[in-house]
Design an enzyme around this catalytic site. Structure first.
Site, PDB file in Angstrom:
ATOM      1  CG  HIS A 133      -3.749  -0.487  -6.653  1.00 40.39           C
ATOM      2  ND1 HIS A 133      -3.996   0.122  -5.459  1.00 40.39           N
ATOM      3  CD2 HIS A 133      -3.747  -1.825  -6.388  1.00 40.39           C
ATOM      4  CE1 HIS A 133      -4.148  -0.798  -4.514  1.00 40.39           C
ATOM      5  NE2 HIS A 133      -3.998  -1.991  -5.062  1.00 40.39           N
ATOM      6  CD  GLU A 189      -3.254   3.458  -5.019  1.00 42.09           C
ATOM      7  OE1 GLU A 189      -4.303   2.840  -5.297  1.00 42.09           O
ATOM      8  OE2 GLU A 189      -2.242   2.903  -4.581  1.00 42.09           O
ATOM      9  NE  ARG A 216      -4.252  -1.500   0.234  1.00 48.60           N
ATOM     10  CZ  ARG A 216      -4.366  -2.582  -0.537  1.00 48.60           C
ATOM     11  NH1 ARG A 216      -3.402  -2.919  -1.375  1.00 48.60           N
ATOM     12  NH2 ARG A 216      -5.444  -3.327  -0.488  1.00 48.60           N
TER      13      ARG A 216
END
Ligand code: NDP
Ligand SMILES: O=CC(=O)O
Length: 325
Positions: free
Chosen positions: A286, A267, A238
């Site tokens: 991602h 993000e 993360r």
């Protein structure tokens, strides 16, 4: 009567939605945000189940969902859930770890290879018409095979990465986790290290562990300074596990060779992020688990998880052990 549920992420196939609708009365909302929660306030108030991914489920939201009996996230990570608040209410939280392990491990190897061989950078040069003769050493990368892979987080994905690195690339494996993992040592000849030791010795430092209070910014300026100047950092965990500003400074100062990143502190990564102007950064959106097959499997697992949990059987894939009855 079928239980009411909220679906807050589009499903990747119609048959999955059909299955969900066979078992539940589904309200589809476009993400979890103050706006959608306000817009569908009646549906949230009536919902017994919640399924989706990439939304914050905190006590503020839980207060608006008095009938909630189960949450199902279409992801392995669950750092956006207030697990304590769910536990207090006895609400099981289900996740989809096994569906994505191998695909995420592939993505981590992809980042190792792409950064080491500078694949994106040189492919860009080809597109720009700069490949006009035999390439010079300024296009060279470094080898991946036989280099030392350091894995921080030897869980499901860490093990799958170790398997690839050990058998596929003949890489010695160092790892750090909260506990030693004899299985990784037996299968992949992996060596348990303190974090400092791993950072100092590894050619690739790969983060693949959950975001928690203990892991937030666990890699910052002091840790980056411990890495070899030739080493490559990979973050598939993360974003906030890594101090992004510290990484940018380290890359600019040549303290480490390169970074391969699938996750970011914010993000989507803002287009003006300094990371995007650094040639030695590979930034992915991602996509750790983003293959059609794996995303299908994750959604199918998440649906099964919700059905089981709302039937009082959260036996598999429940992340809150004492709610797993
Ligand atoms: N980029 C992407 O698309 C994806 C990212 N992820 C991320 O990867 C994470 C790991 O997934 P998965 O392998 O399935 O999870 P697991 O729970 O199987 O493994 C987690 C590992 O992290 C270790 N760990 C936890 N806390 C610490 C700590 N403080 N210091 C060192 N090690 C620690 C655990 O140690 P121990 O074994 O000793 O308990 C364990 O080895 C997820 O939580 C998610 O955040 C997951 C899927 C996709
Ligand atoms: O980041 C993705 C996950 O499944 O966790």
């Amino acid at each position: 009567m079928k239980p009411n549920i909220i679906l807050y992420k589009a499903l990747p196939a119609d048959d999955l939605l059909a299955k969900l609708e066979k078992h539940f009365t589904v309200t589809r909302v476009e993400g979890l945000s103050p706006q959608t929660v306000r817009q569908y306030s009646d549906a949230f108030a009536q919902a017994e189940g919640l399924i989706g991914s990439a939304g914050t489920v905190d006590s503020l939201l839980l207060d608006k969902m008095p009938k909630l009996r189960a949450c199902s996230t279409l992801s392995a990570g669950y750092n956006t859930f207030d697990v304590d608040a769910l536990t207090r209410r006895g609400i099981p939280l289900m996740h989809t770890p096994d569906a994505l392990t191998e695909t995420v491990a592939d993505t981590l190897m992809l980042l190792a290879l792409t950064t080491a061989r500078r694949a994106l950078e040189v492919a860009e040069r080809v597109k720009k018409g700069e490949w006009t003769g035999s390439i010079g050493s300024d296009w060279f990368g470094i080898d991946v095979h036989h280099k030392t892979m350091g894995i921080i987080g030897m869980g499901r994905i860490g093990m799958a990465l170790a398997q690839r690195a050990h058998f596929g690339f003949s890489m010695p494996i160092l790892y750090n986790a909260r506990h030693p993992h004899p299985e990784a040592e037996a299968r992949y000849n992996a060596r348990y290290c303190k974090l400092d030791e791993l950072l100092a010795e590894a050619d690739f430092v790969c983060l693949i562990l959950p975001l928690t209070d203990q892991t937030r910014h666990m890699i910052g300026t002091p840790q980056l300074a411990q890495m070899k100047p030739t080493a490559i950092l990979i973050n598939g965990a993360r974003g906030p596990v890594l101090d992004e500003q510290a990484l940018i400074s380290a890359l600019k100062a040549g303290k480490i060779r390169a970074a391969g990143l699938d996750v970011f502190e914010h993000e989507p990564l803002p287009v003006d992020s300094p990371l995007l102007s650094l040639p030695n950064v590979v930034a992915l959106p991602h996509i750790g688990s983003a293959t059609a097959q794996t995303r299908y499997n994750m959604a199918a697992t998440g649906i099964e998880n919700l059905i089981n949990a709302l039937n009082g059987k959260p036996d598999k894939n429940c992340v809150i052990p004492h709610v797993n009855r």
